[in-house]
Motif scaffolding. Structure first.
Motif, short mmCIF file in Angstrom:
data_model
loop_
_atom_site.label_atom_id
_atom_site.label_comp_id
_atom_site.label_asym_id
_atom_site.label_seq_id
_atom_site.Cartn_x
_atom_site.Cartn_y
_atom_site.Cartn_z
N PRO A 108 0.85 -1.20 0.00
CA PRO A 108 0.00 0.00 0.00
C PRO A 108 0.88 1.25 0.00
CG PRO A 108 -0.70 -1.56 1.69
CD PRO A 108 0.62 -2.04 1.19
N LEU A 109 0.48 2.26 -0.75
CA LEU A 109 1.31 3.46 -0.85
C LEU A 109 1.43 4.21 0.47
CD1 LEU A 109 0.45 4.91 -4.38
CD2 LEU A 109 2.40 3.53 -3.66
N ILE A 110 0.58 3.89 1.43
CA ILE A 110 0.72 4.51 2.75
C ILE A 110 2.00 4.03 3.44
CG2 ILE A 110 -0.54 2.76 4.06
CD1 ILE A 110 -1.82 5.11 5.62
N ASP A 111 2.53 2.90 2.98
CA ASP A 111 3.72 2.33 3.60
C ASP A 111 5.02 2.73 2.90
OD1 ASP A 111 2.18 1.02 5.49
OD2 ASP A 111 2.02 -0.82 4.31
N LEU A 112 4.96 3.72 2.00
CA LEU A 112 6.18 4.19 1.36
C LEU A 112 7.16 4.72 2.40
CD1 LEU A 112 5.02 6.22 -1.80
CD2 LEU A 112 5.98 3.92 -1.72
N THR A 113 8.42 4.34 2.26
CA THR A 113 9.45 4.86 3.14
C THR A 113 9.87 6.25 2.64
OG1 THR A 113 11.28 3.95 1.84
CG2 THR A 113 10.28 2.51 3.51
N PRO A 114 10.54 7.05 3.48
CA PRO A 114 11.02 8.36 3.02
C PRO A 114 11.90 8.25 1.77
CG PRO A 114 11.18 8.23 5.41
CD PRO A 114 10.80 6.85 4.92
N GLU A 115 12.63 7.15 1.65
CA GLU A 115 13.50 6.96 0.49
C GLU A 115 12.69 6.66 -0.77
OE1 GLU A 115 13.87 5.29 3.42
OE2 GLU A 115 15.46 6.63 4.17
N GLN A 212 -0.71 16.64 0.78
CA GLN A 212 0.00 16.15 1.96
C GLN A 212 1.52 16.15 1.74
OE1 GLN A 212 -1.61 12.27 2.87
NE2 GLN A 212 -3.34 13.12 3.99
N LEU A 213 1.93 16.20 0.46
CA LEU A 213 3.35 16.17 0.14
C LEU A 213 3.95 17.57 -0.02
CD1 LEU A 213 3.31 13.31 -2.55
CD2 LEU A 213 3.73 13.11 -0.10
N ASP A 214 3.14 18.62 0.26
CA ASP A 214 3.62 19.99 0.06
C ASP A 214 4.89 20.29 0.83
OD1 ASP A 214 1.69 20.61 -1.76
OD2 ASP A 214 0.45 21.80 -0.39
N ASN A 215 5.00 19.77 2.04
CA ASN A 215 6.14 20.09 2.89
C ASN A 215 7.18 18.97 2.96
OD1 ASN A 215 5.03 22.62 3.64
ND2 ASN A 215 3.70 21.57 5.11
N ILE A 216 7.05 18.02 2.03
CA ILE A 216 8.00 16.91 2.00
C ILE A 216 9.05 17.17 0.92
CG2 ILE A 216 8.25 14.43 1.50
CD1 ILE A 216 5.54 13.98 2.70
N ASP A 217 10.28 16.88 1.26
CA ASP A 217 11.39 17.14 0.34
C ASP A 217 11.42 16.09 -0.77
OD1 ASP A 217 13.67 18.30 -0.72
OD2 ASP A 217 15.02 17.07 0.52
N VAL A 218 11.14 16.53 -1.99
CA VAL A 218 11.21 15.65 -3.15
C VAL A 218 12.08 16.34 -4.20
CG1 VAL A 218 8.98 14.56 -2.75
CG2 VAL A 218 9.10 16.61 -4.17
N HIS A 224 7.76 19.19 -9.94
CA HIS A 224 7.17 19.66 -11.19
C HIS A 224 6.02 18.76 -11.62
CE1 HIS A 224 6.79 21.28 -15.24
NE2 HIS A 224 6.94 20.06 -15.72
N ASN A 225 6.21 17.45 -11.49
CA ASN A 225 5.16 16.50 -11.87
C ASN A 225 3.93 16.63 -10.97
OD1 ASN A 225 6.67 15.43 -13.96
ND2 ASN A 225 7.52 13.78 -12.72
N LEU A 226 4.17 16.85 -9.68
CA LEU A 226 3.06 17.03 -8.74
C LEU A 226 2.27 18.29 -9.07
CD1 LEU A 226 4.81 16.09 -5.37
CD2 LEU A 226 3.10 14.74 -6.59
N ASP A 227 2.98 19.39 -9.33
CA ASP A 227 2.32 20.66 -9.65
C ASP A 227 1.53 20.56 -10.95
OD1 ASP A 227 3.37 21.76 -7.37
OD2 ASP A 227 5.04 22.77 -8.38
N ARG A 228 2.09 19.87 -11.92
CA ARG A 228 1.41 19.71 -13.20
C ARG A 228 0.14 18.88 -13.04
NH1 ARG A 228 4.80 17.01 -17.99
NH2 ARG A 228 4.63 15.26 -16.54
N THR A 229 0.21 17.84 -12.20
CA THR A 229 -0.98 17.02 -11.96
C THR A 229 -2.05 17.81 -11.22
OG1 THR A 229 0.39 15.01 -11.84
CG2 THR A 229 -1.83 14.88 -10.90
#
Length: 237
Positions: A108-115, A212-218, A224-229
């Motif tokens: 499940p994508l809720i279990d994604l690690t920070p990496e 929810q990913l606004d303040n996460i370092d990517v 760019h992909n998130l903003d476009r979506t």
């Protein structure tokens, strides 16, 4: 103070907790192995098919669910059948559950690690495609959130799971005795049981998820992909 409906739901939850325990055999065919959520009363269990030894997922209705909701979930899974949707195997209306394919290599994508967080923007087009597939089939998923999307690491594919909140597009919630939604991922109309099921309900949930990913370092590319979506999703509301 609890009203009569609250008391009924508590009684149903206690009965469900008692009726489904690890090790219990259902319909002389499946043995419950473990719950697939941390909820006190889980709706989904991993089970072993006694004849074959294969693992399957068994789902039942949550406490307070309206009559026929399990059949509607089955109908949604059948209508939305495809590589991006968990495969439904059998419906057992008499005992109140359905069986689905278990994907041992999926997370499940809720279990994604920070990496692994940079994997989400890469998977986003697949999620959009999966939801569009369901909408073209005439259904909304109704409960899009990180725990309801599986990621298969080997094939880099995704599958939508948990269609318990799925509804035919255009169905009015006005006359429903109950409906399912997740706080924080549902528009006001869905939360309050107003209006009709619409694809924008799923897009709203996906926007909340991305936010929810606004303040996460990517990486810059991922951002760019998130903003476009998000820009595209805003046109669908």
């Amino acid at each position: 103070m609890m009203n009569s409906n609250d008391l009924r739901m508590v009684a149903e939850a206690l009965a469900m907790q008692e009726s489904w325990q690890v090790g219990k055999v259902l319909d002389r065919k499946y043995e419950l192995t473990r719950p697939l959520s941390s909820k006190p009363v889980a709706n989904s269990y991993l089970a072993t098919e006694l004849e074959t030894g294969d693992s399957v997922v068994l789902r039942r209705c949550p406490p307070g669910a309206e009559r026929g909701s399990l059949e509607r979930e089955w109908e949604a899974l059948e209508a939305c059948k495809g590589d991006c949707v968990q495969e439904a195997l059998s419906l057992y209306p008499a005992t109140g559950f359905l069986s689905l394919t278990f994907y041992p290599n999926a997370t499940p994508l809720i279990d994604l690690t920070p990496e692994q967080v940079d994997a989400f923007p890469i998977l986003l087009p697949k999620i959009l495609k999966a939801l569009s597939h369901c909408h073209k089939a005439g259904w909304i998923h109704g409960d899009i959130k990180p725990s309801n999307v599986l990621w298969d690491h080997d094939s880099n594919s995704i599958r939508l799971i948990d269609f318990g909140a799925a509804m035919p597009i255009g169905l009015s919630r006005k006359n429903l005795a109950s409906w399912h939604m997740s706080t924080g991922f549902s528009p006001e109309s869905q939360s309050s049981g107003e209006g009709a099921a619409h694809p924008s309900d799923d897009w709203f949930a996906l926007i909340r998820w991305i936010r929810q990913l606004d303040n996460i370092d990517v990486s810059e590319t991922s951002r760019h992909n998130l903003d476009r979506t998000l820009a595209w999703l805003s046109t669908q509301m």
